[in-house]
Enzyme design. Structure first.
Site, mmCIF file in Angstrom:
data_model
loop_
_atom_site.group_PDB
_atom_site.id
_atom_site.type_symbol
_atom_site.label_atom_id
_atom_site.label_comp_id
_atom_site.label_asym_id
_atom_site.label_seq_id
_atom_site.Cartn_x
_atom_site.Cartn_y
_atom_site.Cartn_z
ATOM 1 N N HIS A 1 42.058 32.516 39.470
ATOM 2 C CA HIS A 1 41.692 31.199 39.497
ATOM 3 C C HIS A 1 40.125 31.040 39.105
ATOM 4 O O HIS A 1 39.686 30.230 38.346
ATOM 5 C CB HIS A 1 41.794 31.124 41.179
ATOM 6 C CG HIS A 1 41.390 29.814 41.781
ATOM 7 N ND1 HIS A 1 41.785 28.717 42.258
ATOM 8 C CD2 HIS A 1 39.823 29.175 41.817
ATOM 9 C CE1 HIS A 1 41.413 27.866 42.566
ATOM 10 N NE2 HIS A 1 39.830 28.036 42.153
ATOM 11 N N GLU A 2 39.304 32.184 39.561
ATOM 12 C CA GLU A 2 37.819 32.393 39.330
ATOM 13 C C GLU A 2 37.633 32.680 37.792
ATOM 14 O O GLU A 2 36.806 31.999 37.248
ATOM 15 C CB GLU A 2 37.180 33.198 40.037
ATOM 16 C CG GLU A 2 37.348 33.099 41.592
ATOM 17 C CD GLU A 2 36.620 31.581 42.150
ATOM 18 O OE1 GLU A 2 36.034 30.913 41.412
ATOM 19 O OE2 GLU A 2 36.883 31.255 43.371
ATOM 20 N N HIS B 1 38.119 29.192 36.008
ATOM 21 C CA HIS B 1 36.964 28.428 35.918
ATOM 22 C C HIS B 1 35.833 29.010 34.743
ATOM 23 O O HIS B 1 35.280 28.043 34.134
ATOM 24 C CB HIS B 1 36.331 28.239 37.316
ATOM 25 C CG HIS B 1 36.949 27.431 38.401
ATOM 26 N ND1 HIS B 1 37.116 26.474 38.237
ATOM 27 C CD2 HIS B 1 37.293 27.958 39.548
ATOM 28 C CE1 HIS B 1 37.791 25.781 39.334
ATOM 29 N NE2 HIS B 1 37.566 26.886 40.134
#
Length: 267
Positions: free
Chosen positions: A58-59, A62
């Site tokens: 998820h990170e 980004h």
């Protein structure tokens, strides 16, 4: 503005992440083969490991999207190595999400990569950077539920099936919560570039408290019921029943004792 020159090691996968992935793979094998003397412990390690892997991805999503949008500083910060210890707020991104899974079986959205937004031009790029994280949870949910909606569960051990169902529940809750248009969450980050400067300045002080407000509201029984009704509606569309998720949660909480393994029956 300072510059950040990309280095070769900035993109190298962290041994910490590889170790977590290895634990996930071994515990998943133990769940599948019923090798572990206590299946609940194997389910706990498998689901927790896979959940942390998804948080790292998820990170990473980004950061990777920010990199291609113009913020080359993310490499020097270690965000492209998938190392959970490199995040700005490891407590918010890793520790709290895992604790919420253990306590209540809900996917807490993290959020701890610092993007230098001044390096990025274009509102669509800013929105895509914010959307990239929860879209990773959506993809993870699709992968976890693939055996269900592809009718590929023949030969899949019941315990492994329940573990996948519970993991899918976490991914769906994380995706829904992340996409809420609440300051501090990714959903608001998608909308923010399109708001006026005046509105952004007025909302900015509330961003640190957005997640706390969301979870305070979720404590309201009626809201909690509505939220999980929505989650289970999504899961049913993907072929996952409450039977799967409930038993997955039971096995995950191994400290309560190993439940008697039920046999799934198609209604």
């Amino acid at each position: 503005m300072t510059t950040a020159t990309p280095r070769r090691g900035d993109h190298r996968i962290s041994p910490v992440f590889l170790g977590i992935a290895a634990v996930t793979a071994v515990s998943g094998w133990a769940v599948w083969t019923d090798f572990a003397p206590q299946p609940g412990l194997a389910v706990f390690l498998f689901v927790t490991g896979a959940w942390i892997v998804s948080l790292c991805l998820h990170e990473y999503a980004h950061a990777r999207t920010a990199l291609h949008s113009g913020d080359i500083s993310v490499g020097a910060k270690g965000y492209l190595t998938l190392n959970p210890l490199a995040y700005t707020h490891a407590l918010l991104s890793i520790v709290l999400p895992v604790l919420f899974v253990i306590m209540g079986g809900i996917g807490l959205p993290g959020g701890a990569v610092f993007i230098e937004r001044g390096r990025i031009r274009g509102r669509w790029k800013h929105s895509l950077i914010s959307a990239a994280g929860p879209l990773t949870n959506v993809l993870f949910a699709v992968v976890c539920t693939a055996p269900f909606w592809l009718d590929g569960l023949d030969g899949v051990p019941d315990t492994f099936r329940y573990a996948l169902g519970f993991l899918a529940l976490l991914q769906v809750t994380a995706a829904i919560l992340n996409f809420l248009p609440v300051p501090g969450l990714d959903g608001y980050g998608v909308l923010e570039p399109w708001l006026s400067y005046k509105v952004r300045r007025q909302v900015e002080p509330f961003a640190p408290y957005g997640l706390l407000v969301v979870f305070a509201v979720l404590w309201i029984p009626e809201v909690n019921q509505y939220f999980f009704d929505a989650v289970h509606a999504v899961l049913r569309a993907l072929g996952v029943t409450e039977w799967d998720t409930d038993w997955g949660r039971e096995f995950y909480r191994f400290w309560r004792g190993t439940p008697e393994i039920p046999t799934f029956t198609q209604s």
